[in-house]
Design a protein around this motif. Structure first.
Motif, short mmCIF file in Angstrom:
data_model
loop_
_atom_site.label_atom_id
_atom_site.label_comp_id
_atom_site.label_asym_id
_atom_site.label_seq_id
_atom_site.Cartn_x
_atom_site.Cartn_y
_atom_site.Cartn_z
N TYR A 107 0.86 -1.18 0.00
CA TYR A 107 0.00 0.00 0.00
C TYR A 107 0.90 1.23 0.00
O TYR A 107 1.79 1.36 0.85
CB TYR A 107 -0.91 0.00 1.23
CG TYR A 107 -1.86 -1.17 1.24
CD1 TYR A 107 -3.06 -1.12 0.55
CD2 TYR A 107 -1.54 -2.34 1.93
CE1 TYR A 107 -3.93 -2.21 0.56
CE2 TYR A 107 -2.40 -3.43 1.94
CZ TYR A 107 -3.60 -3.35 1.25
OH TYR A 107 -4.45 -4.43 1.24
N THR A 108 0.68 2.13 -0.94
CA THR A 108 1.63 3.23 -1.09
C THR A 108 0.94 4.47 -1.64
O THR A 108 -0.28 4.52 -1.76
CB THR A 108 2.80 2.78 -2.00
OG1 THR A 108 3.81 3.77 -1.99
CG2 THR A 108 2.33 2.52 -3.43
N ALA A 109 1.75 5.48 -1.96
CA ALA A 109 1.27 6.72 -2.54
C ALA A 109 1.74 6.82 -4.00
O ALA A 109 2.70 6.15 -4.40
CB ALA A 109 1.77 7.92 -1.73
N GLY A 151 3.17 7.74 -7.73
CA GLY A 151 4.40 8.25 -8.33
C GLY A 151 5.64 7.99 -7.51
O GLY A 151 5.88 6.89 -7.01
N GLU A 152 6.44 9.06 -7.36
CA GLU A 152 7.72 8.95 -6.67
C GLU A 152 7.58 8.74 -5.18
O GLU A 152 8.58 8.44 -4.49
CB GLU A 152 8.56 10.21 -6.92
CG GLU A 152 8.96 10.42 -8.37
CD GLU A 152 9.78 9.25 -8.91
OE1 GLU A 152 10.79 8.90 -8.27
OE2 GLU A 152 9.41 8.70 -9.96
N LEU A 153 6.38 8.87 -4.64
CA LEU A 153 6.17 8.67 -3.21
C LEU A 153 6.12 7.18 -2.84
O LEU A 153 5.97 6.85 -1.67
CB LEU A 153 4.89 9.36 -2.74
CG LEU A 153 4.84 10.88 -2.89
CD1 LEU A 153 3.54 11.43 -2.34
CD2 LEU A 153 6.03 11.53 -2.19
N GLY A 154 6.27 6.31 -3.85
CA GLY A 154 6.31 4.88 -3.56
C GLY A 154 5.83 4.01 -4.69
O GLY A 154 6.36 2.92 -4.92
N GLU A 155 4.83 4.45 -5.42
CA GLU A 155 4.22 3.62 -6.47
C GLU A 155 5.24 3.16 -7.51
O GLU A 155 5.29 1.98 -7.88
CB GLU A 155 3.10 4.39 -7.15
CG GLU A 155 2.44 3.62 -8.29
CD GLU A 155 1.50 4.48 -9.12
OE1 GLU A 155 0.67 3.90 -9.84
OE2 GLU A 155 1.60 5.72 -9.04
N ARG A 156 6.04 4.08 -8.03
CA ARG A 156 6.95 3.73 -9.13
C ARG A 156 7.92 2.62 -8.70
O ARG A 156 8.10 1.64 -9.43
CB ARG A 156 7.75 4.95 -9.58
CG ARG A 156 8.68 4.62 -10.77
CD ARG A 156 9.45 5.83 -11.24
NE ARG A 156 10.40 6.32 -10.25
CZ ARG A 156 11.59 5.75 -10.03
NH1 ARG A 156 11.95 4.66 -10.69
NH2 ARG A 156 12.41 6.26 -9.12
N VAL A 157 8.53 2.76 -7.53
CA VAL A 157 9.47 1.75 -7.06
C VAL A 157 8.78 0.40 -6.86
O VAL A 157 9.29 -0.65 -7.27
CB VAL A 157 10.16 2.20 -5.76
CG1 VAL A 157 10.93 1.06 -5.12
CG2 VAL A 157 11.08 3.37 -6.03
N ALA A 158 7.60 0.41 -6.24
CA ALA A 158 6.88 -0.83 -5.96
C ALA A 158 6.49 -1.55 -7.25
O ALA A 158 6.63 -2.78 -7.36
CB ALA A 158 5.65 -0.55 -5.11
N VAL A 159 6.03 -0.81 -8.24
CA VAL A 159 5.63 -1.41 -9.52
C VAL A 159 6.85 -1.96 -10.25
O VAL A 159 6.82 -3.07 -10.81
CB VAL A 159 4.87 -0.38 -10.38
CG1 VAL A 159 4.67 -0.91 -11.80
CG2 VAL A 159 3.53 -0.04 -9.75
N VAL A 212 -2.44 2.00 -4.68
CA VAL A 212 -2.19 3.41 -4.42
C VAL A 212 -3.36 3.99 -3.62
O VAL A 212 -4.51 3.97 -4.07
CB VAL A 212 -2.01 4.19 -5.74
CG1 VAL A 212 -1.88 5.69 -5.46
CG2 VAL A 212 -0.78 3.69 -6.49
N LEU A 213 -3.05 4.52 -2.45
CA LEU A 213 -4.08 5.05 -1.56
C LEU A 213 -4.04 6.56 -1.43
O LEU A 213 -4.92 7.15 -0.80
CB LEU A 213 -3.93 4.42 -0.17
CG LEU A 213 -4.02 2.90 -0.09
CD1 LEU A 213 -3.93 2.45 1.36
CD2 LEU A 213 -5.30 2.38 -0.73
N TYR A 214 -3.00 7.21 -1.98
CA TYR A 214 -2.88 8.66 -1.83
C TYR A 214 -2.07 9.22 -2.99
O TYR A 214 -1.14 8.57 -3.50
CB TYR A 214 -2.18 9.01 -0.51
CG TYR A 214 -1.98 10.50 -0.33
CD1 TYR A 214 -3.03 11.31 0.08
CD2 TYR A 214 -0.75 11.09 -0.61
CE1 TYR A 214 -2.86 12.68 0.22
CE2 TYR A 214 -0.57 12.46 -0.47
CZ TYR A 214 -1.64 13.25 -0.06
OH TYR A 214 -1.47 14.60 0.06
N ALA A 215 -2.42 10.44 -3.41
CA ALA A 215 -1.66 11.14 -4.45
C ALA A 215 -1.44 12.58 -4.01
O ALA A 215 -2.37 13.25 -3.54
CB ALA A 215 -2.42 11.10 -5.78
N ALA A 216 -0.21 13.06 -4.16
CA ALA A 216 0.11 14.46 -3.82
C ALA A 216 -0.39 15.39 -4.91
O ALA A 216 -0.50 15.01 -6.07
CB ALA A 216 1.62 14.61 -3.64
#
Length: 379
Positions: free
Chosen positions: A66-68, A70-78, A86-90
């Protein structure tokens, strides 16, 4: 274990600008991300997150992240092939403390098994301000300043802990301090650290760092002896003078202005560069004989990667291990209680290459042999 309710539920939040100011002599990233990027700094936090999470790739079918966005976590996890939610977007390109806090609040609804955050002391504070007291967390170090005891000693060490958890090993939990300093004062050469509270972390002392010892060295005679030894052995070459009060004693004995929390350059016992960036150091020493003088972080044992990101892997390789002078009081070494010195350069291969025994200058013509060996790389 195909049901999502049976999968390990991992929260992931990355502060993509953590540590951004380190390599360009800005002493941190709080409020200066745009300036750091303008100076040529490159974000390191996503790659350090990837280093830690690679240990979980062979558990991909047993894990949901569970992440945020783009660069807040999604890109690395994918990119690592994880089942990613993805539970949050800046709202803006430059994420803020509020974005970290909002993401952690969103994660809380998922009853996480572990929350992993990537950043520095500021990120730890942001997570602490909203996370539940019972939520286990693990910090992956990516900041310039890491005083808090909630971080692994290196990203690779964080991966070791994650691997233990997914294997189902018995991992105890403990309360660890969340610390931070005033970055404005830090840039001015003053360290003002304070404790903000505690978070629950895996109790693995091999891989989780101790809280940094505060305060300046008070034994002026010992520092003067260390300085005298280094100065007496100075040759006709460049000397890169690292950060910290032990190293500052050398500059004091030379009668030179010193950047306590930066990196300076000395030639023929004269100051030729102050508070230099990583690129400036690399250029100034290219093709020239040079030595590096550094000390360790009290209580933690780090010699590279904490407060001296200007000392890049490229620079260390250019200098070579034999041209590194480590200075420390015996008091600081004894406080490690036998734990080895640690290198967290951002380059795991270099960290491994740096392993071995080094002669530490502990006084005038007084030396001890001490081991550099990241515990996570020794197995």
């Amino acid at each position: 274990m195909n049901s999502e309710t049976q999968k390990f539920r991992l929260g992931l939040i990355i502060n993509p600008f953590a540590g951004l100011g380190g390599s360009v002599a800005l002493k941190g990233s709080d409020g200066v991300a745009a300036e750091a990027l303008a100076r040529g700094a490159e974000p390191k936090a996503p790659s350090r997150a990837s280093q830690a999470l690679q240990a979980l790739q062979h558990y991909a079918d047993k894990l949901v992240v569970y992440t945020a966005a783009g660069e807040l976590g999604e890109r690395v996890a994918v990119e690592l092939g994880f089942d990613t939610r993805v539970l949050y977007a800046a709202d803006t390109e430059f994420s803020t403390a509020e974005d970290t806090q909002a993401a952690v609040r969103a994660f809380a609804e998922q009853t996480l098994d572990l929350l992993v955050f990537v950043g520095g002391d500021g990120t730890a504070r942001d997570v602490f301000s909203v996370v539940a007291e019972t939520q286990p967390v693990l910090g992956v170090p990516a900041g310039v300043k890491i005083h808090s005891g909630v971080y692994a000693i290196t990203p690779h060490a964080a991966g070791k802990v994650l691997d233990m958890l997914l294997k189902g090993e018995l991992v105890r939990l403990m309360q660890a301090d969340v610390m931070d300093i005033d970055e404005a004062a830090f840039r001015g050469g003053t360290v003002k650290a304070r404790r903000f509270g505690e978070m629950l972390v895996p109790a693995e002392p091999r891989y989780i760092q101790a809280v940094k010892m505060g305060g300046r060295e008070v034994d002026e005679l010992v520092l003067a002896d260390i300085a005298a030894d280094v100065i007496d052995t100075m040759e006709d070459e460049l000397y890169i003078i690292g950060s910290g009060s032990t190293v500052a004693a050398i500059m004091d004995e030379l009668g030179l202005a010193n950047t306590l929390l930066g990196v300076d350059l000395v030639e023929d016992r004269k100051l030729i560069g102050r508070d230099l960036t990583s690129s400036e150091l690399l250029e100034a020493t290219s093709g020239k004989p040079a030595k590096l003088v550094i000390t360790l972080i009290g209580g933690q044992g780090h010699i590279l990667g904490r407060g001296n990101q200007q000392l890049s892997p490229a620079l260390i390789r250019q200098l070579g291990k034999d041209n590194i002078i480590i200075v420390a009081t015996k008091t600081k070494l004894k406080a490690l209680e036998g734990r080895p010195l640690i290198v967290d350069s951002g380059d795991p291969e270099l960290d491994a290459e740096m392993s071995g025994y080094y002669r530490i200058v502990t006084g005038y013509r007084d030396y001890v042999m001490y081991r550099v060996a990241n515990p996570d790389l020794a197995e």
